[in-house]
Structures are given as C-alpha cells and as structure tokens.
Design a protein around this motif. Structure first.
Motif, PDB file in Angstrom:
ATOM      1  N   ASP A  33      31.841 -15.810  88.570  1.00  0.00           N
ATOM      2  CA  ASP A  33      33.306 -15.661  87.798  1.00  0.00           C
ATOM      3  C   ASP A  33      34.627 -16.487  88.464  1.00  0.00           C
ATOM      4  O   ASP A  33      35.286 -16.676  87.767  1.00  0.00           O
ATOM      5  CB  ASP A  33      33.459 -14.267  87.588  1.00  0.00           C
ATOM      6  N   ILE A  34      34.039 -16.887  89.675  1.00  0.00           N
ATOM      7  CA  ILE A  34      34.866 -17.665  90.489  1.00  0.00           C
ATOM      8  C   ILE A  34      35.135 -19.060  90.024  1.00  0.00           C
ATOM      9  O   ILE A  34      34.119 -19.728  89.934  1.00  0.00           O
ATOM     10  CB  ILE A  34      34.716 -17.675  92.082  1.00  0.00           C
ATOM     11  N   PRO A  35      36.316 -19.670  89.647  1.00  0.00           N
ATOM     12  CA  PRO A  35      36.261 -20.937  88.984  1.00  0.00           C
ATOM     13  C   PRO A  35      35.958 -22.077  90.020  1.00  0.00           C
ATOM     14  O   PRO A  35      36.013 -21.710  91.142  1.00  0.00           O
ATOM     15  CB  PRO A  35      37.850 -21.206  88.777  1.00  0.00           C
ATOM     16  N   GLU A  36      35.273 -23.079  89.370  1.00  0.00           N
ATOM     17  CA  GLU A  36      35.104 -24.393  90.222  1.00  0.00           C
ATOM     18  C   GLU A  36      36.157 -25.018  90.877  1.00  0.00           C
ATOM     19  O   GLU A  36      36.076 -25.378  91.862  1.00  0.00           O
ATOM     20  CB  GLU A  36      34.270 -25.437  89.545  1.00  0.00           C
ATOM     21  N   ALA A  37      37.104 -24.721  90.210  1.00  0.00           N
ATOM     22  CA  ALA A  37      38.344 -25.613  90.761  1.00  0.00           C
ATOM     23  C   ALA A  37      39.295 -24.665  91.233  1.00  0.00           C
ATOM     24  O   ALA A  37      40.087 -23.713  90.250  1.00  0.00           O
ATOM     25  CB  ALA A  37      38.902 -26.629  89.537  1.00  0.00           C
ATOM     26  N   LEU A  38      39.872 -24.644  92.121  1.00  0.00           N
ATOM     27  CA  LEU A  38      41.281 -23.863  92.649  1.00  0.00           C
ATOM     28  C   LEU A  38      42.105 -24.612  93.304  1.00  0.00           C
ATOM     29  O   LEU A  38      41.752 -25.867  93.947  1.00  0.00           O
ATOM     30  CB  LEU A  38      40.707 -22.751  93.677  1.00  0.00           C
ATOM     31  N   ILE A  39      43.262 -23.975  93.799  1.00  0.00           N
ATOM     32  CA  ILE A  39      44.241 -24.982  94.313  1.00  0.00           C
ATOM     33  C   ILE A  39      44.525 -24.207  95.681  1.00  0.00           C
ATOM     34  O   ILE A  39      45.121 -22.909  95.827  1.00  0.00           O
ATOM     35  CB  ILE A  39      45.662 -24.866  93.696  1.00  0.00           C
ATOM     36  N   HIS A  87      40.446 -11.569 102.762  1.00  0.00           N
ATOM     37  CA  HIS A  87      40.612 -11.514 101.292  1.00  0.00           C
ATOM     38  C   HIS A  87      41.904 -12.769 101.414  1.00  0.00           C
ATOM     39  O   HIS A  87      42.863 -12.708 102.324  1.00  0.00           O
ATOM     40  CB  HIS A  87      41.251 -10.555 100.561  1.00  0.00           C
ATOM     41  N   ILE A  88      41.898 -13.897 100.610  1.00  0.00           N
ATOM     42  CA  ILE A  88      43.037 -14.776 100.405  1.00  0.00           C
ATOM     43  C   ILE A  88      43.145 -14.869  99.067  1.00  0.00           C
ATOM     44  O   ILE A  88      42.531 -14.377  97.953  1.00  0.00           O
ATOM     45  CB  ILE A  88      42.526 -15.902 101.128  1.00  0.00           C
ATOM     46  N   ALA A  89      44.559 -15.465  99.003  1.00  0.00           N
ATOM     47  CA  ALA A  89      44.897 -15.788  97.455  1.00  0.00           C
ATOM     48  C   ALA A  89      45.063 -17.237  97.452  1.00  0.00           C
ATOM     49  O   ALA A  89      45.599 -18.042  97.895  1.00  0.00           O
ATOM     50  CB  ALA A  89      46.370 -15.276  97.055  1.00  0.00           C
ATOM     51  N   LEU A  90      44.514 -17.519  96.088  1.00  0.00           N
ATOM     52  CA  LEU A  90      44.338 -18.999  95.649  1.00  0.00           C
ATOM     53  C   LEU A  90      44.771 -19.289  94.167  1.00  0.00           C
ATOM     54  O   LEU A  90      44.647 -18.278  93.767  1.00  0.00           O
ATOM     55  CB  LEU A  90      42.951 -19.540  95.999  1.00  0.00           C
ATOM     56  N   LYS A  91      45.368 -20.056  93.981  1.00  0.00           N
ATOM     57  CA  LYS A  91      46.069 -20.495  92.629  1.00  0.00           C
ATOM     58  C   LYS A  91      44.942 -21.185  91.797  1.00  0.00           C
ATOM     59  O   LYS A  91      44.154 -21.938  92.164  1.00  0.00           O
ATOM     60  CB  LYS A  91      47.281 -21.287  92.760  1.00  0.00           C
ATOM     61  N   GLU A  92      44.814 -20.630  90.496  1.00  0.00           N
ATOM     62  CA  GLU A  92      44.060 -21.455  89.454  1.00  0.00           C
ATOM     63  C   GLU A  92      44.966 -22.619  88.768  1.00  0.00           C
ATOM     64  O   GLU A  92      46.043 -22.270  88.375  1.00  0.00           O
ATOM     65  CB  GLU A  92      43.653 -20.436  88.508  1.00  0.00           C
ATOM     66  N   PRO A  93      44.242 -23.756  88.694  1.00  0.00           N
ATOM     67  CA  PRO A  93      45.045 -24.864  87.890  1.00  0.00           C
ATOM     68  C   PRO A  93      45.275 -24.470  86.479  1.00  0.00           C
ATOM     69  O   PRO A  93      44.258 -23.832  85.885  1.00  0.00           O
ATOM     70  CB  PRO A  93      44.205 -25.954  88.103  1.00  0.00           C
TER      71      PRO A  93
END
Length: 776
Positions: free
Chosen positions: A511-517, A629-635
């Motif tokens: 479920d984790i996107p391939e592209a993250l920011i 845990h970390i927070a990453l932005k979805e494009p």
C-alpha cells in the motif's frame, strides 16, 4: 347677569340679586328656600371664591355658587340640572361614586372643563347632608389648584431629574406616605398602604439589620442618613440614600419623620470604578517587579514602590521630596521635565541609577507623563534592573563566541584533514583501478582505503552532529522510491554482511506508494547507521527491514519502519543511553569496534527533522529491534522519473570536455587530473582564483572544478567574477570542490553562483556522476 365676588356690591344689593335669581330658577324647591332663610350663609356663598356645588346622590346638579363664573366661565343656570361628569375630563369620568369618595376620605382631585375649552384642576371636599332634608344631598366645595399642580409638577420633574423622591412617616400610626418618583424607584403600587415593615422588606437581607439600627438611632438623634443596596426584579443592583428629619411633640416624643430618598447608583458605580482604579494602581506599584517613581514638575519624588526601595536602598519616606537628580544627574532630570512628553527617546538616555551605597545599577527605563484634566502634572519613571540580564547577555555572547570558535575549528579541521585524505583515498582508488597488483599489494591498498574510509566516516559523523546541533541541517525535498532507497543501502552493506554470511532482506507493504517526497540521502543515512550497527553486532542469522503504513493525513503518509537483527542484543539498562551523543553500542563490552558513538544520536535527530521518533522495541530471544516513524509527502502527480535515474547513463558515450581544475594543493591537483584524464577529458590546472579568471577570459571551458579556499582569490569570488563578466550563454558548469562540510556549505556555494557541490575526499564515481548529470 352680573356675578361679582370682589366685595364691591353692598350686602343689600346681593340679597336682592339672590332673590331675583330664585325667581329665575337658580335653585330648586326646598334647597333654594333653605338658602333664603339664612341671609348670612347666602352672603358667604355669594362672596366665597371656591365653588360650592350641591347635587343629588345620582350626581345631578341642584345648586352651584356664582363663583363658577369666575372659576370656569359658566353662569349657574348653565350648570344646574346637568350631571357633574359632563364637566369632567374624559380620564376623570370613571371616578368612584360619591359615596365611594366619601367613604375613602371625602377628598378628590379632578379636572373640570372651562367654558373656553381648557381644563382646570380642582380639589373637592365632599360630604353628604341629611339633617332637615327629606332627601340627602351631596355637598362639594372645590378649590382651583392649577397653580399648585403646576408647581408640584415642576418640583416633581426636578426631583425626578435629580433621582430624588420624598416621603413622610407618621411614627405614631406607622403610616408612610410616598410621593411621586418613589413609587417608580421601587416599583410600588401607587395607592397601596406603606408601613415601616414594608419598607424594611424592600431591603436586602444583609441590609435590614443595619436599616433598623439606623432608624432607631435617628429617632433619638433627629436625623437619618442611610445608604442601602436594592436588588431589582431582573437581578441588577441599585444603590439608594435615605435622609430624614424627625419632628417631636412637647414631651420630646418622635411623631413624624420627613425625608428624601435618592438614587445614587451612578455615583456608587463611579466611586467603585475610582476605587478599582486606585486599587489597580496601588497593586501595580506594589507588585510590580520594576521600580516605579512618581515625580512632580520640579523633578522631586512624590512616591515610590517597594522595588524602588530595593533598587535605591532608601526607604519611601527618605525618597519622598528628594530630587530624582540624586540618582541620574541633574542634566537628565532637566531633559525629562522639558522634553519627555514630546520626545519618548529621552528614556533611552537613562541606562543606570546610583544607589545609596554608591553602586551603579544597570536599568532599562520607561518615562510616562502623568496627565490630570488634560494637564501634565508630573512623570512616572519605571526602571527595570537589568544588571543580571546584562551579565547573562555577556555570558551568552561569550558562549556564542566559543561556539563560533568551535564551529570555525571544526571547519578548519575538516579542511585540513580532508585535503590530505583526498590525496590518500584518491591515489588509492587510482592505484586499484589502473595498476596491475599482486595479492599482497592489493591487500595493503585495501587496508589503506578502509582505514581512510573509517577516518572519513568519523569526520563525517562529527561534522554531521555539529551541523544538526547548530540547526544548520535542512532536509531537501525530492521524489524518490523508498524501496530503491533501502535496496541501495543494503547494496553498500552487503559485502560486509557476506563476510559474516548474514542474510539481508527487506519488505515494504504494497500500500505504500512508489513515489514519495522527502530527503532520500538523509533517510539513507538513517538506514546506513541502523543497518550498519546491526551488521556490526550480528554474527549469525541476519538483518531485516520492514516498512508499513501507520496513518495518512491530508497529503502526508506516516510510515513505521522496523530494523531487526539476530545479534548480541542490548542490555536493558543501557537502552536509555543509546541515543545520547558519544555513547556506543559496544561501550558495555570490550572496545572491539571503531566509531565515534554519534551514529544513533545523529539518527535520532535526523528522524526528528522528518517529524518522527525512534525507540527500541522489546525482543524475544537474541537480537535488537529498532523502530521509528517518519512523515513523507505524497506527490499530486506521478513523476516521470525518480532521483538517481540519470546515474544509469552510459558514461562511455559522454563527450570529451575541456575541464579547468582550480586547486592549490599539488597532490589534489594530481588526483583530479588523473581521474579526469582516465575519463577521457582535456585538463587545465590553475592554483588560485586570479588564474581561473585569466584562463576563462581567453579560453572557453565546459566544466570547472573550483576549490573554495585558494590563495589570492577564493572560489566564491572567482565564480562571481565569471558570472558577471562572461556572457550567460558561455558560462561553464562550475562545481565547488571543498574540504568544508559544516555550516551550510552547499547552500553557500550555490548562492555564490556555483552549479553543484562535492566534498573531499573525491572518488572517481563522484566525478563521473557529476559529468553524467550535466553532460551525459
């Protein structure tokens, strides 16, 4: 008919006139004959100014005195036989019956209509006459009270304006008569009987005892002066003042008390506000942490607070009357008195006071004018003791200076160590790549390279920690694939794991996107630290990484990442120290492992910059489990390509470039030259910024590797000159090459106009990647 009441006609003429009137029908039957029988009473009726009115019990007029002419303009015959209501004001026509009036005291006030149409106020005294008559009659004697009514209305309005009502208390009969505005004040029904008990009931429960005591004292002293609180039906409060004067009989016994009641709510509210203001001002002075002095227009102290006493060493009574110049000097006091009201900047001149012991107190001063009735009558001087703050400021500046010196030392150390390390590691790479070596030589070179890498890792840890602690670390935001980030980390550590025959694996939830920011380089550094430690302390089994989604908020996804190994584990009592600087995992064992002990401290701080946290999870059996845990932005859109894809460019097809190497260290010149020549490029070498500018002025270059620190003219200034003097379409790609790695060096280089940045020691792959990035 001539009706005169001025006494000018003789009694005989009046008697004759009355007889004539009888013949004309002034009265009726028995009533008129009774009047003829008594000449004396007839003359009284003739001359009296009041209206004498007789009527039946039904209210029909049977007799009216001639004075009705002067009072209302009617002849008596115009009134006889009419009902008295015909002359009454419409509002007075529904008065009680005559019997009802007599029963209630026989007195009434009403308005009668004058012949010219206006209404006149009369007061009538009414009685019933039965003696000697077959049918009882009603006798009413009325007096014009218009003037008295007018004057009373004026007085009433005046008292209403002044919020004053009047009252009278018959002490013997305990009857209280209230006048006009009093009824409105306390919402009392106008015709109701009022006693002292009813008046006491108007008081608040807490006021009643005071009121009774005040009245008893007034009956003895002769004067009442009592203020009380009254609660209205809506819950609001009013304040009133009762004043009264007592009248006594011959035996000195109180028989009557007359007085007023005044609404003093507004005054009380003003008094309360004034009191609140005084109390606030007093509290402000008393509890203020600053010294407060009040001065008159001559510069003398009127008053001061406790902090002023503490600051100056003088008691308040010693301060009062003393000139403020005693503490700050005469010239400053004169400036305050003359200009402070128009020039607030004068307060900045007063930065110190001298106390009783002759010591100087550092202060921050505020000057405020005292304005009363739009007139300046003095000044407040508010002085804050900043002696301690100044001491702390000096200490802070000293600490900042020390930190600056430390940072400069780290930068200098970085430069001084990295410069020779560049030669050691660069030459080792060149030897390994270009020279035929036997196994012993290759082993020796491997040892040199590993030692150099270890030393470089230690330097990098120290400088990374210094940058994070000083707040200089800024995360870069770019598209990346976390799966690729983990794979590249494991590629670096797999050779070391293979030596121990350890199994390396990772699992990323689908479920984790391939592209993250995010910042893949810093995340890779976290993985390198955690997985590197796991490999170092694991001798059997392996190391695994798992990544799972934790939560999703708006455009961000929070990931939970777990790094687990089957190594020697961590004693429970050591876990709390793991993330402290310079604490090593193997500190509790024999020192068998190199390192600074900064890896986990850096890791924790980097994760914190990613809005996350790290901890150690309990582990069954052998090994250790680190979770964070970390927070990453979805494009918003799927990117066309991720970071690093350009690194796959076939470098064998890169064009041959004209490259200028600006480097003052001879060993580093050789290292860079050999690396670039091996890649097939033409190389020119200069040793300072002046030579760079001269070369670029006469010869075009595709690429410049610019050392930042060079003699005569540094790399920053040389870059600026090139950007200012060379046309934009002929600018070479300028890459900063520096041993500095501390205070935002990458940003400084880019701000100076350089296109990219690499730090020493330089490896062949880094050179190839830069060329591929701009020319591949």
């Amino acid at each position: 008919m001539n009706i005169r009441g001025d006494g000018q006609q003789s009694i005989r003429e009046n008697q004759k006139e009355i007889s004539n009137r009888d013949e004309c029908g002034y009265g009726a039957g028995e009533i008129q004959s009774n009047f003829r029988s008594d000449q004396f009473y007839r003359q009284i009726v003739e001359y009296v100014g009041d209206i004498v009115f007789c009527c039946s019990e039904e209210g029909i007029c049977e007799f009216i005195s001639p004075s009705v002419g002067s009072a209302l303009g009617y002849a008596p015959e115009e009134v006889l036989g009419r009902h008295y209501n015909e002359l009454c004001h419409p509002e007075d026509q529904n008065l009680p019956t005559m019997r009802g009036i007599i029963r209630s005291g026989g007195k009434i006030e009403l308005r009668l209509k004058h012949k010219d149409g206006k209404y006149v106020w009369f007061e009538f005294k009414i009685n019933q006459i039965r003696e000697g008559l077959e049918q009882p009659i009603i006798l009413a004697v009325g007096r014009d009270i218009s003037k008295w009514k007018y004057e009373r209305a004026i007085l009433s309005e005046t008292m209403r304006t002044a919020l004053i009502g009047s009252w009278e208390w018959d002490v013997a009969n305990d009857q209280i008569v209230l006048f006009d505005y009093v009824y409105e004040m306390f919402n009392i029904e106008k015709d109701s009987a009022v006693t002292s008990s009813k008046l006491v009931a108007l008081m608040q429960g807490t006021e009643r005892g005071r009121f009774i005591d005040a009245v008893q004292q007034a009956l003895k002293s002769g004067k009442l002066d009592f203020e009380f609180q009254y609660r209205y039906d809506d819950g609001s409060l009013g304040y009133y003042c009762l004043k009264g004067i007592v009248s006594y009989d011959d035996q000195k016994k109180a028989v009557k008390m007359n007085g007023t009641v005044q609404d003093i709510t507004e005054r009380k509210n003003i008094e309360r506000k004034i009191q609140e203001t005084v109390e606030r001002y007093t509290s402000l002075k008393k509890y203020n942490h600053d010294a407060v002095f009040s001065l008159d227009l001559e510069g003398k102290i009127i008053n001061a607070n406790v902090m002023a006493v503490k600051m100056t060493g003088y008691a308040i009574e010693e301060l009062a009357g003393r000139s403020f110049s005693h503490f700050i000097g005469e010239k400053y006091v004169k400036r305050i008195l003359k200009d402070a009201i128009n020039d607030p900047s004068i307060e900045k001149l007063i930065d110190k006071l001298q106390n009783k012991q002759g010591e100087t107190v550092e202060v921050l001063t505020t000057i405020a004018p005292i304005i009363i009735n739009n007139e300046n009558v003095g000044f407040y001087i508010i002085a804050k003791d900043i002696t301690e703050q100044k001491r702390l400021l000096i200490a802070k500046e000293a600490a900042e200076s020390t930190n600056k010196a430390k940072s400069e030392f780290l930068a200098m150390m970085s430069h001084e160590i990295r410069t020779p390390m560049n030669g050691v590691i660069g030459m080792t790479d060149l030897l390994l790549e270009t020279t035929e070596l036997d196994s012993t030589q290759r082993e020796y070179l491997d040892i040199i390279r590993k030692s150099g890498d270890t030393l470089l890792s230690i330097i990098n840890d120290i400088l990374d920690f210094a940058k994070i602690e000083s707040g200089k670390t800024v995360l870069h935001k770019e598209l990346f694939d976390i799966r690729k980030c983990i794979a590249e980390t494991l590629d670096v550590l797999t050779p070391r794991a293979n030596e121990k025959r350890l199994k390396m694996e990772y699992n990323v939830h689908p479920d984790i996107p391939e592209a993250l920011i995010g910042d893949p380089d810093r995340l890779k550094q976290v993985f390198l630290n955690l997985v590197g430690n796991a490999v170092k302390f694991t001798f059997n089994g392996g190391v695994s990484i798992s990544v799972d989604p934790l939560e999703k908020q708006a455009e961000y996804v929070r990931l939970k990442i777990v790094v687990k190994d089957t190594g020697i584990g961590i004693p429970q009592d050591k876990i709390s120290h793991l993330f402290e600087p310079f604490s090593q995992l193997d500190h509790f064992m024999t020192r068998n492992y190199e390192g600074t002990g900064l890896g986990l401290a850096i890791t924790k701080r980097l994760i914190g910059l990613m809005d996350g946290d790290i901890w150690v999870e309990p582990t069954e059996g052998q090994g250790a489990t680190f979770a964070f845990h970390i927070a990453l932005k979805e494009p918003k859109k799927e990117p066309a390509s991720g970071k690093g894809e350009g690194a796959c460019t076939d470098r064998t097809h890169a064009p041959s470039l004209k490259v200028l190497v600006a480097e003052d260290n001879e060993i580093n010149q050789i290292v860079l030259k050999k690396m670039l020549e091996r890649l097939g490029h033409q190389i020119t070498i200069v040793s300072n910024g002046i030579e760079v500018i001269q070369k670029v002025a006469y010869e075009p270059f595709d690429l410049i590797f610019m050392d930042v620190h060079m003699p005569e003219l540094n790399g920053f200034d040389a870059t600026r000159v090139i950007k200012e003097t060379v046309p934009a379409n002929k600018w070479p790609v300028i890459v900063a090459v520096t041993a500095n790695a501390l205070k935002g060096d990458r940003e400084n280089c880019l701000n100076a106009g350089m296109d990219d940045y690499i730090s020493k020691p330089i490896k062949s792959m880094a050179i190839a990647e830069i060329i591929a990035k701009y020319f591949g």
